[in-house]
Design an enzyme around this catalytic site. Sequence first.
Site, PDB file in Angstrom:
ATOM      1  N   HIS A 504       1.020  -1.188  -0.147  1.00 21.35           N
ATOM      2  CA  HIS A 504       0.072   0.091   0.116  1.00 21.35           C
ATOM      3  C   HIS A 504       0.755   1.299  -0.080  1.00 21.35           C
ATOM      4  CE1 HIS A 504      -3.466   1.868   0.096  1.00 21.35           C
ATOM      5  NE2 HIS A 504      -4.386   1.274   0.818  1.00 21.35           N
ATOM      6  N   ARG A 505       2.308   0.891   0.293  1.00 25.02           N
ATOM      7  CA  ARG A 505       3.070   2.220   0.176  1.00 25.02           C
ATOM      8  C   ARG A 505       3.228   2.818  -1.415  1.00 25.02           C
ATOM      9  NH1 ARG A 505       8.357  -0.107   2.992  1.00 25.02           N
ATOM     10  NH2 ARG A 505       7.790  -1.726   1.434  1.00 25.02           N
TER      11      ARG A 505
END
Length: 531
Positions: A504-505
């Site tokens: 999700h980064r």
Amino acid sequence: MAVAEFPLPDVGEGLTEAEIVQWRVAIGDDITVDQVLVEIETAKSLVELPSPFAGKVTGLLVSEGDTVEVGKPIIRVESESHGTSTPSGGAAPVADAAPVSPDVTATAPVAPAAPVAPATPVASAPVPPAVAPKHAAPAAVAPAPAPAPAEVPASLPAAEGASVIGTDESSGAVLVGYGSATSAPSRRKPGARRAAAAAAEASRASSREADLDLVTDDGEASTADAVAEQGKRPARPSTVPASLALPVIAKPPIRKLAKDLGVDLTTVVATGLAGEVTRDDVIRHATQATVFRNIETPEWGDVRQETIPVKGVRKAIATAMTTSAFTAPHVSLFVDVDATRTMEFVKRLKASPTFAGVKVSPLLIMAKAVIWAVRRNRSVNSSWTDREIIVHHFVNLGIAAATPRGLIVPNIKDAQDMSLFELAKALEQMTLTARDGKTSPAEMADGTITVTNIGVFGMDTGTPILNPGQVAIVAMGTIKPKPWVVDGEVRSRMVTTIGASFDHRVVDGDVASRFVHDVASVLEEPALLLD
């Protein structure tokens, strides 16, 4: 007598140690250049080390089962001098070391590992271009060791690429090695090679006759025929419990097929009209049962518990999974997919003269779907470095493969440039190499995105953990008939579930959703690949 010691070379990928699995020579053996000396196992693969020189083995300096650091001498060889003087700074002869009694040990499974800090190479020769991945970043070469003789003593016939890399301070023996283990060809006896090839071909032929998969990670392939009429008529599955021992409805050819495949018809889910068992039902049941067939349940034994050292492959797996799970914030998405047309497409490809002799399965379409979806959603094909996001404009497609040695993830380099036929050939070759335990570290390095097929174990879906350095992984569940609404009517369709995890980064929810949707779209309509 000239004496040389062969140190454990850097086999690539910055690995610093390896386990001695099996010696192929014994003390007193006469060896030739490029003869396989020993089989070693790194955290990534099983590697055969060839001899860089010829002579007589006078010492095995480490035992089977030992973990050895790169650069440590593992074998001593001597050869009678033919009048050639020892090179400048040459080593004085040393007495034979006491023989080491190898302890036979079981080989550990191979699995992907977390990146390891590069060690100082034992030689300055670079890895040949044929081994290095096409898009791999150039590796920094550390300074060579202290000045050493420039050549292998003439009394020790050397293989091409072998050089003196120093002398042992304690024994004075000459240390000889390659720049990389993978840079030296591994030669086997012609007879053994022909026997292995014949066995492999016989195995493949047998598998084709039974229409069952050789690849444990490609288990849905043999269900490809289960489509012709499957999605075109309402299913009327039998609801009669097997315990009532009512007669099974099946035509004689279907009963013969079930007998040939070892399938108990009373355990098969019938999807034909009026609860009739179809050919597709039998094949599907046989495919899903293959993984669990002939698995014996061992006794507990007298020992109440056992201790397994955390080292080598298992340690590498633990490090990789811990790093991935607790470094990259995972987010997972799932979607059910009507894969009926994919199964029909697979059936047509298998019948096509173009694909004759090439393994075709739903995994092929899944792989192509992921490549197609990556092109439309580039950020899922990236790497995170804490300082920057590297978006790859190529796809090194990793395929998780369950092998006799454990789970490994080799990847197909530049898969984005391959046609469907070329991709099928690459998948087949990768499968055979992995099954034979010959996957090299280079073949598992520099992957950009991974596909894992958990459907072979009868699983609908799961939450896969990212391979370190990647930001997306896609899981394909089993493909089986399920009720599905088509044009307002409930019909039996071949349905699978796609699961995917993302870092999700790098990957936001909207990009992840579009990517999974694109993969699902191709499985629902393979004609999109013509775009």
